[in-house]
Write a protein that holds these residues in place. Structure first.
Motif, PDB file in Angstrom:
ATOM      1  N   SER A 164       0.708  -1.177  -0.202  1.00 27.50           N
ATOM      2  CA  SER A 164      -0.185   0.166  -0.154  1.00 27.50           C
ATOM      3  C   SER A 164       0.892   1.220   0.320  1.00 27.50           C
ATOM      4  O   SER A 164       1.432   1.696   0.943  1.00 27.50           O
ATOM      5  CB  SER A 164      -0.664  -0.208   1.549  1.00 27.50           C
ATOM      6  OG  SER A 164      -2.023   1.207   1.035  1.00 27.50           O
ATOM      7  N   ALA A 165       0.830   1.495  -1.173  1.00 26.52           N
ATOM      8  CA  ALA A 165       1.510   3.251  -1.721  1.00 26.52           C
ATOM      9  C   ALA A 165       1.135   4.175  -0.286  1.00 26.52           C
ATOM     10  O   ALA A 165       2.091   5.227   0.210  1.00 26.52           O
ATOM     11  CB  ALA A 165       1.249   3.925  -2.570  1.00 26.52           C
ATOM     12  N   GLN A 166      -0.105   4.228   0.030  1.00 21.80           N
ATOM     13  CA  GLN A 166      -0.289   5.510   1.396  1.00 21.80           C
ATOM     14  C   GLN A 166       0.012   6.780   0.736  1.00 21.80           C
ATOM     15  O   GLN A 166       0.102   7.633  -0.164  1.00 21.80           O
ATOM     16  CB  GLN A 166      -0.254   4.844   2.572  1.00 21.80           C
ATOM     17  CG  GLN A 166      -0.642   3.576   3.081  1.00 21.80           C
ATOM     18  CD  GLN A 166      -2.249   3.964   2.942  1.00 21.80           C
ATOM     19  OE1 GLN A 166      -2.801   4.841   3.757  1.00 21.80           O
ATOM     20  NE2 GLN A 166      -3.017   2.558   2.854  1.00 21.80           N
ATOM     21  N   SER A 167       0.945   7.441   1.851  1.00 22.78           N
ATOM     22  CA  SER A 167       1.436   8.861   1.372  1.00 22.78           C
ATOM     23  C   SER A 167       2.495   9.170   0.709  1.00 22.78           C
ATOM     24  O   SER A 167       2.885  10.564   0.325  1.00 22.78           O
ATOM     25  CB  SER A 167       1.462   9.679   2.885  1.00 22.78           C
ATOM     26  OG  SER A 167       1.117   9.685   3.962  1.00 22.78           O
ATOM     27  N   ILE A 168       3.027   8.362   0.062  1.00 23.65           N
ATOM     28  CA  ILE A 168       3.945   8.530  -1.202  1.00 23.65           C
ATOM     29  C   ILE A 168       3.101   8.393  -2.112  1.00 23.65           C
ATOM     30  O   ILE A 168       3.534   9.518  -2.836  1.00 23.65           O
ATOM     31  CB  ILE A 168       4.778   6.715  -1.038  1.00 23.65           C
ATOM     32  CG1 ILE A 168       5.252   6.497  -0.095  1.00 23.65           C
ATOM     33  CG2 ILE A 168       5.471   6.953  -2.640  1.00 23.65           C
ATOM     34  CD1 ILE A 168       6.101   5.266  -0.573  1.00 23.65           C
ATOM     35  N   THR A 169       1.434   8.220  -2.417  1.00 21.58           N
ATOM     36  CA  THR A 169       1.122   8.960  -3.554  1.00 21.58           C
ATOM     37  C   THR A 169       0.775  10.194  -3.720  1.00 21.58           C
ATOM     38  O   THR A 169       0.571  11.296  -4.507  1.00 21.58           O
ATOM     39  CB  THR A 169      -0.646   8.270  -3.579  1.00 21.58           C
ATOM     40  OG1 THR A 169      -1.331   8.331  -2.346  1.00 21.58           O
ATOM     41  CG2 THR A 169      -0.399   6.970  -3.979  1.00 21.58           C
ATOM     42  N   LYS A 170       0.854  10.906  -2.407  1.00 18.56           N
ATOM     43  CA  LYS A 170       0.769  12.705  -2.294  1.00 18.56           C
ATOM     44  C   LYS A 170       2.264  13.404  -3.061  1.00 18.56           C
ATOM     45  O   LYS A 170       1.348  14.626  -3.224  1.00 18.56           O
ATOM     46  CB  LYS A 170       1.346  13.066  -0.978  1.00 18.56           C
ATOM     47  CG  LYS A 170       0.540  12.516   0.121  1.00 18.56           C
ATOM     48  CD  LYS A 170       0.749  12.979   1.156  1.00 18.56           C
ATOM     49  CE  LYS A 170      -0.478  12.241   2.544  1.00 18.56           C
ATOM     50  NZ  LYS A 170      -0.144  12.541   3.990  1.00 18.56           N
ATOM     51  N   PRO A 224      -2.563  24.370   5.452  1.00 16.53           N
ATOM     52  CA  PRO A 224      -2.021  23.655   6.035  1.00 16.53           C
ATOM     53  C   PRO A 224      -0.409  23.884   5.604  1.00 16.53           C
ATOM     54  O   PRO A 224       0.438  24.901   4.927  1.00 16.53           O
ATOM     55  CB  PRO A 224      -2.130  22.275   5.057  1.00 16.53           C
ATOM     56  CG  PRO A 224      -3.653  22.593   3.964  1.00 16.53           C
ATOM     57  CD  PRO A 224      -3.594  24.151   4.436  1.00 16.53           C
ATOM     58  N   ARG A 225       0.935  23.655   6.314  1.00 18.63           N
ATOM     59  CA  ARG A 225       2.260  23.263   6.727  1.00 18.63           C
ATOM     60  C   ARG A 225       2.554  23.369   5.757  1.00 18.63           C
ATOM     61  O   ARG A 225       3.354  23.721   4.358  1.00 18.63           O
ATOM     62  CB  ARG A 225       2.511  22.975   7.662  1.00 18.63           C
ATOM     63  CG  ARG A 225       2.583  24.463   9.447  1.00 18.63           C
ATOM     64  CD  ARG A 225       3.962  25.716   8.977  1.00 18.63           C
ATOM     65  NE  ARG A 225       3.491  26.402  10.128  1.00 18.63           N
ATOM     66  CZ  ARG A 225       4.283  26.459  11.024  1.00 18.63           C
ATOM     67  NH1 ARG A 225       5.769  25.443  10.859  1.00 18.63           N
ATOM     68  NH2 ARG A 225       4.321  26.673  12.467  1.00 18.63           N
ATOM     69  N   ASN A 226       1.982  22.113   4.830  1.00 22.43           N
ATOM     70  CA  ASN A 226       2.839  21.175   3.338  1.00 22.43           C
ATOM     71  C   ASN A 226       2.058  20.593   2.790  1.00 22.43           C
ATOM     72  O   ASN A 226       1.204  20.041   3.407  1.00 22.43           O
ATOM     73  CB  ASN A 226       4.151  21.277   4.193  1.00 22.43           C
ATOM     74  CG  ASN A 226       4.334  19.705   4.588  1.00 22.43           C
ATOM     75  OD1 ASN A 226       3.887  18.853   3.736  1.00 22.43           O
ATOM     76  ND2 ASN A 226       4.502  20.187   6.015  1.00 22.43           N
ATOM     77  N   PRO A 227       2.116  20.423   1.728  1.00 21.92           N
ATOM     78  CA  PRO A 227       1.260  19.314   1.010  1.00 21.92           C
ATOM     79  C   PRO A 227       1.709  17.822   1.707  1.00 21.92           C
ATOM     80  O   PRO A 227       0.602  16.746   0.897  1.00 21.92           O
ATOM     81  CB  PRO A 227       2.041  19.343  -0.069  1.00 21.92           C
ATOM     82  CG  PRO A 227       3.363  19.996  -0.262  1.00 21.92           C
ATOM     83  CD  PRO A 227       3.601  20.770   0.801  1.00 21.92           C
ATOM     84  N   PHE A 228       2.380  17.479   2.032  1.00 23.94           N
ATOM     85  CA  PHE A 228       3.116  16.085   2.301  1.00 23.94           C
ATOM     86  C   PHE A 228       2.040  15.453   3.919  1.00 23.94           C
ATOM     87  O   PHE A 228       2.207  14.734   4.155  1.00 23.94           O
ATOM     88  CB  PHE A 228       4.243  15.344   2.184  1.00 23.94           C
ATOM     89  CG  PHE A 228       4.780  15.881   0.949  1.00 23.94           C
ATOM     90  CD1 PHE A 228       4.319  15.996  -0.114  1.00 23.94           C
ATOM     91  CD2 PHE A 228       5.829  16.109   1.186  1.00 23.94           C
ATOM     92  CE1 PHE A 228       4.846  15.355  -1.119  1.00 23.94           C
ATOM     93  CE2 PHE A 228       6.729  16.179   0.019  1.00 23.94           C
ATOM     94  CZ  PHE A 228       6.293  16.031  -1.426  1.00 23.94           C
ATOM     95  N   ILE A 229       1.877  16.289   5.235  1.00 23.12           N
ATOM     96  CA  ILE A 229       0.887  16.205   5.797  1.00 23.12           C
ATOM     97  C   ILE A 229      -0.539  15.794   5.036  1.00 23.12           C
ATOM     98  O   ILE A 229      -0.920  16.766   3.891  1.00 23.12           O
ATOM     99  CB  ILE A 229       0.622  17.333   6.834  1.00 23.12           C
ATOM    100  CG1 ILE A 229       0.433  18.660   6.403  1.00 23.12           C
ATOM    101  CG2 ILE A 229       2.018  17.106   8.028  1.00 23.12           C
ATOM    102  CD1 ILE A 229       0.496  19.986   8.125  1.00 23.12           C
ATOM    103  N   ASN A 230      -1.860  15.419   6.438  1.00 25.90           N
ATOM    104  CA  ASN A 230      -2.371  15.061   6.034  1.00 25.90           C
ATOM    105  C   ASN A 230      -3.618  15.747   4.852  1.00 25.90           C
ATOM    106  O   ASN A 230      -4.446  16.157   4.251  1.00 25.90           O
ATOM    107  CB  ASN A 230      -3.183  14.739   6.073  1.00 25.90           C
ATOM    108  CG  ASN A 230      -2.812  12.617   6.797  1.00 25.90           C
ATOM    109  OD1 ASN A 230      -1.760  12.313   5.930  1.00 25.90           O
ATOM    110  ND2 ASN A 230      -3.742  12.185   7.406  1.00 25.90           N
ATOM    111  N   ALA A 231      -3.657  17.234   5.867  1.00 25.30           N
ATOM    112  CA  ALA A 231      -4.135  18.518   5.211  1.00 25.30           C
ATOM    113  C   ALA A 231      -4.028  18.716   4.313  1.00 25.30           C
ATOM    114  O   ALA A 231      -5.169  19.319   3.554  1.00 25.30           O
ATOM    115  CB  ALA A 231      -4.277  19.706   6.886  1.00 25.30           C
ATOM    116  N   GLY A 232      -2.742  18.961   4.036  1.00 23.53           N
ATOM    117  CA  GLY A 232      -1.842  19.267   2.483  1.00 23.53           C
ATOM    118  C   GLY A 232      -2.517  18.719   1.877  1.00 23.53           C
ATOM    119  O   GLY A 232      -2.561  19.340   0.567  1.00 23.53           O
TER     120      GLY A 232
END
Length: 306
Positions: free
Chosen positions: A63-69, A110-118
């Motif tokens: 499962s790629a999960q946050s890597i897909t961000k 959001p602070r950056n695009p790699f946290i969930n909010a971003g």
């Protein structure tokens, strides 16, 4: 002394990481990921010159999960340019990836695009031009890896059923106007995106443009302008490993993105992409064995950019 070949380096890394197994635990807050055997380990290296080397479970999809961000952000930046930064920042968060208090204090930006909010804000942007952002991300990653990829719908459903924190984040951002679509639709699209399945070999191929100045040797096409490529790598270096990014930079010294599926992709600018997968996570949500493997790889090859 003769330098080690990449296959020799991978074999050495596989030995060096053995003591680190059992020090973490899979992402048990997503039931479908909790049952993945913790002893899995795969690693793949794809060079800009076209060499490809793998070891262990490198061809087993996970499962790629946050890597897909990274894929969704690349799509948004290619389409919208710097307009993306009017709705999401570029700074390290210093807080967990699903933290609410900082987002509330900063009025829903959001602070950056790699946290969930971003990432939810980026998904909202993708919804402006497609009803299925997850399919867009899947097809983009498939194009870059030259492979047909699939979304694991069981993982997506499991993740969505437990996405209470992400729903709270999306509702908070909707209240501040950071996202414009229905928060439930945004969260559902994001959960499906995260459920993309990829192997280490596929990820190393897909991330190759970030090592090759924006050009994909796999697709034989320029994917990102050189300027954007450098900026994406800068974001990976400063924000890609959440609130342990400083420790990761100290140990590994490469731009990288982790996911709670146990994968980590690291970019060696101008040279290669290295992907590692091992499901047991530390308290920050990053693979314990994966971090140790990349640290050993960077030391054995002297490839750190720091």
């Amino acid at each position: 002394m003769k330098a080690l070949s990449i296959p020799d380096v991978l074999a050495e890394v596989a030995v060096l990481v053995r003591p680190h197994f059992g020090k973490g635990r899979p992402a048990d807050y997503i039931p479908e990921l909790a049952d993945v055997p913790g002893g899995k380990f795969g690693m793949a290296v794809r060079t800009v010159a076209g060499e490809e080397h793998v070891i262990g479970d490198a061809d087993e999809p996970f499962s790629a999960q946050s890597i897909t961000k990274v894929f969704s952000l690349g799509l948004a930046l290619n389409r919208m340019g710097d307009e993306v930064w009017t709705r999401v920042g570029k700074e390290p968060s210093g807080t967990p990836f699903n933290h609410l208090a900082l987002l509330e204090a900063e009025r829903g930006v959001p602070r950056n695009p790699f946290i969930n909010a971003g990432a939810l804000a980026v998904t909202d942007m993708l919804l402006d031009w497609t009803a299925d952002p997850a399919a867009l991300v899947r097809d983009f990653a498939g194009f870059l890896s030259d492979q047909a990829l699939v979304i694991d719908e069981a993982v997506a459903a499991s993740e969505l059923a437990h996405a209470h924190q992400n729903r709270a984040i999306a509702n908070l951002m909707r209240g501040h106007g950071t996202i414009t679509h229905d928060p439930l639709d945004v969260v559902a699209a994001y959960c499906r995106q995260c459920a993309l399945s990829m192997s280490c070999r596929q990820m190393s191929r897909a991330f190759l443009p970030l090592a090759a100045g924006g050009f994909s040797p796999v697709a034989q096409e320029t994917i990102f302008p050189d300027r954007l490529t450098r900026r994406l790598n800068a974001l990976l270096m400063t924000c890609g490993i959440y609130d342990s990014v400083g420790s990761f930079a100290y140990r590994v010294g490469l731009p990288a993105k982790s996911g709670v599926g146990g994968g980590i992709v690291a970019v060696v600018p101008g040279k290669a992409v290295v992907t590692v997968w091992s499901p047991e996570l530390d308290r920050f949500g990053t693979s314990v064995v994966g971090t140790a493997a990349l640290e050993a790889f960077a030391q054995l090859t002297s490839c750190s950019v720091l």
